[in-house]
Design a protein around this motif. Structure first.
Motif, mmCIF file in Angstrom:
data_model
loop_
_atom_site.group_PDB
_atom_site.id
_atom_site.type_symbol
_atom_site.label_atom_id
_atom_site.label_comp_id
_atom_site.label_asym_id
_atom_site.label_seq_id
_atom_site.Cartn_x
_atom_site.Cartn_y
_atom_site.Cartn_z
ATOM 1 N N PRO A 185 7.701 59.704 28.106
ATOM 2 C CA PRO A 185 7.742 58.300 28.523
ATOM 3 C C PRO A 185 8.280 58.107 29.945
ATOM 4 O O PRO A 185 7.831 57.214 30.665
ATOM 5 C CB PRO A 185 8.677 57.640 27.491
ATOM 6 N N ALA A 186 9.230 58.946 30.372
ATOM 7 C CA ALA A 186 9.789 58.779 31.731
ATOM 8 C C ALA A 186 8.697 58.978 32.778
ATOM 9 O O ALA A 186 8.649 58.268 33.783
ATOM 10 C CB ALA A 186 10.931 59.762 31.955
ATOM 11 N N VAL A 187 7.818 59.926 32.537
ATOM 12 C CA VAL A 187 6.705 60.179 33.469
ATOM 13 C C VAL A 187 5.680 59.051 33.348
ATOM 14 O O VAL A 187 5.175 58.519 34.340
ATOM 15 C CB VAL A 187 6.048 61.547 33.162
ATOM 16 N N ALA A 188 5.405 58.663 32.118
ATOM 17 C CA ALA A 188 4.351 57.672 31.875
ATOM 18 C C ALA A 188 4.670 56.326 32.513
ATOM 19 O O ALA A 188 3.781 55.646 33.020
ATOM 20 C CB ALA A 188 4.137 57.484 30.376
ATOM 21 N N PHE A 189 5.941 55.916 32.486
ATOM 22 C CA PHE A 189 6.285 54.583 32.989
ATOM 23 C C PHE A 189 6.761 54.604 34.444
ATOM 24 O O PHE A 189 7.127 53.560 34.983
ATOM 25 C CB PHE A 189 7.349 53.935 32.090
ATOM 26 N N ASP A 190 6.756 55.785 35.064
ATOM 27 C CA ASP A 190 7.253 55.885 36.438
ATOM 28 C C ASP A 190 6.432 54.991 37.373
ATOM 29 O O ASP A 190 5.236 55.184 37.547
ATOM 30 C CB ASP A 190 7.176 57.351 36.889
ATOM 31 N N GLY A 191 7.060 53.998 37.922
ATOM 32 C CA GLY A 191 6.388 53.115 38.885
ATOM 33 C C GLY A 191 5.375 52.172 38.265
ATOM 34 O O GLY A 191 4.571 51.570 38.985
ATOM 35 N N ALA A 192 5.396 52.006 36.931
ATOM 36 C CA ALA A 192 4.369 51.170 36.278
ATOM 37 C C ALA A 192 4.508 49.700 36.670
ATOM 38 O O ALA A 192 5.601 49.124 36.609
ATOM 39 C CB ALA A 192 4.472 51.300 34.758
ATOM 40 N N ASN A 193 3.400 49.117 37.083
ATOM 41 C CA ASN A 193 3.348 47.672 37.328
ATOM 42 C C ASN A 193 2.911 46.923 36.077
ATOM 43 O O ASN A 193 3.251 45.755 35.887
ATOM 44 C CB ASN A 193 2.365 47.341 38.451
ATOM 45 N N ALA A 194 2.111 47.589 35.254
ATOM 46 C CA ALA A 194 1.648 46.995 33.989
ATOM 47 C C ALA A 194 1.750 48.057 32.907
ATOM 48 O O ALA A 194 1.449 49.228 33.166
ATOM 49 C CB ALA A 194 0.204 46.516 34.114
ATOM 50 N N ALA A 195 2.205 47.662 31.721
ATOM 51 C CA ALA A 195 2.307 48.605 30.607
ATOM 52 C C ALA A 195 1.654 47.984 29.382
ATOM 53 O O ALA A 195 2.008 46.861 28.986
ATOM 54 C CB ALA A 195 3.769 48.939 30.324
ATOM 55 N N LEU A 196 0.686 48.695 28.831
ATOM 56 C CA LEU A 196 -0.016 48.237 27.631
ATOM 57 C C LEU A 196 0.471 49.125 26.487
ATOM 58 O O LEU A 196 0.103 50.304 26.417
ATOM 59 C CB LEU A 196 -1.531 48.360 27.804
ATOM 60 N N LEU A 197 1.332 48.580 25.629
ATOM 61 C CA LEU A 197 1.945 49.391 24.573
ATOM 62 C C LEU A 197 1.091 49.278 23.305
ATOM 63 O O LEU A 197 1.249 48.356 22.517
ATOM 64 C CB LEU A 197 3.386 48.952 24.321
#
Ligand code: NAX
Length: 329
Positions: free
Chosen positions: A72-84
């Protein structure tokens, strides 16, 4: 600068229906480049990696980069939008408390990772069920991110409601507006037609010539059809809603980032509007203005509508209390 979009459960069905449309510009328009981060659990990595290969083969001009990870730390790095999207489905014999606990174990850590790694402007939509309460859990774990940035998807319910109205009235769906969903994304949700319009005229007037007693039609036909549409799709198709869910997710995020010219529906954090307890993630009629959802305030609700909304809100409060009892919030 490209927009970085994280999709969890990217190896699943809805993930597969989302990725190619986002890469084609359906979410952010034909001029905005996108970077995709695909988060999966180890069992889902192969499916997500395969989808990434197909994204490459799509040669999408807007797609700058794709990364597949189970961190998750890599996946959300710098995310402007997150679709969970990825969530734990209800298994055989699973009680509601078990389901909430299993999902708290997913959405709590993901919320923490969003707080620690995402961009300052991150916007989150939770699709995975129970979506409203999962959004509440993620928001409460995300240090430093305003709760208003965590939302739950109820746009699919609204689209289903508008489509049912269009079919009943024998009219194009595009003319039907202002059909908000109130409450929880569950069987208790309240699709509200009291303010709805068709080509600018009240839907209720148009309906009365078609169905007679509009209140009885709402209770016996319309509301059950909309609220149980997911089960109907499973029965007919043999599998749950996928492309329609992905479509609604894209519309939710597009409207949030780019704005709306009228009302739509989203599960957003309550500040006490319409008597909904503060902190619950509840679906309301909303507008998107300057990149933020705003609840449409001041609508008149009759006693019948109030009772239905209160029942769905009570369910949300029960879910929150059950999660609190697990020591999660
Ligand atoms: P799938 O089972 O096809 O895909 C889910 C994917 O999530 C799987 O690949 C799984 O490996 C992955 N996953 C599980 N835990 C994860 C984690 N901790 N991190 C990252 N990935 C994880 O389900 P799908 O049909 O795509 O549905 C996904 C979710 O959407 C379900 O919870 C479903 O109930 C919910 N829905 C919500 C809707 C809404 O309107 N809010 C409508 C459609 C859908 O029912």
């Amino acid at each position: 600068m490209a927009t970085t979009i994280t999709i969890t459960g990217a190896g699943g069905q809805i993930g597969y229906a989302l990725l190619f449309r986002i890469a084609a510009g359906d979410m952010l328009g034909p001029d905005e480049k996108v970077r995709l981060r695909l988060l999966e659990i180890p069992q889902g990595m192969g499916a997500a990696e395969g989808a990434a290969l197909e994204l490459q083969d799509g040669a999408f001009e807007l797609l700058e980069h794709v990364e597949v990870t189970d961190d998750p730390a890599v996946a959300f790095d710098g995310a402007n939008a997150a679709l969970l999207v990825g969530a734990r489905p209800r298994g055989p014999g699973m009680e509601r408390a078990d389901l909430l606990a299993a999902n708290a174990g997913i959405f709590g850590p993901q919320g923490t990772a969003i707080g620690a790694n995402a961009a300052d402007d991150v916007r989150v939509v939770v699709v995975g069920n129970p979506a409203n309460t999962n959004a509440l859990i993620a928001a409460s774990a995300a240090d430093g991110v305003p709760a208003e940035r965590f939302t739950a998807l109820t746009r699919l319910d609204e689209n289903r409601a508008r489509a049912q109205l269009a079919q009943t009235l024998g009219a194009p769906v595009g003319g039907i507006r202002r059909v908000p969903i109130w409450g929880n994304h569950s069987a208790t949700q309240f699709p509200d037609i009291s303010h709805a319009t068709i080509d600018g005229r009240p839907v209720v007037d148009a309906l009365s010539t078609q169905v007679g007693d509009v209140r009885a039609w709402q209770e016996q036909t319309f509301i059950p059809r909309v609220a149980k549409r997911g089960a109907e799709i499973i029965q007919v198709r043999g599998s749950s809603s996928v492309a329609s869910a992905a479509n609604a997710t894209i519309e939710h995020m597009r409207d949030w980032m780019l704005g709306t010219d009228d009302w739509t529906s989203a599960g957003v954090v309550s500040h006490g509007e319409y008597g909904v307890p503060e902190g619950l993630v509840c679906s309301f009629p909303v507008r998107s203005i300057d990149g933020a959802w705003q609840i449409v305030e001041g609508l008149e609700l009759d006693e019948w509508a109030r009772t239905r909304i209160d029942a769905s809100v009570a369910e949300l409060a029960d879910e929150r209390d059950a999660v609190r009892a697990l020591g999660v919030l």
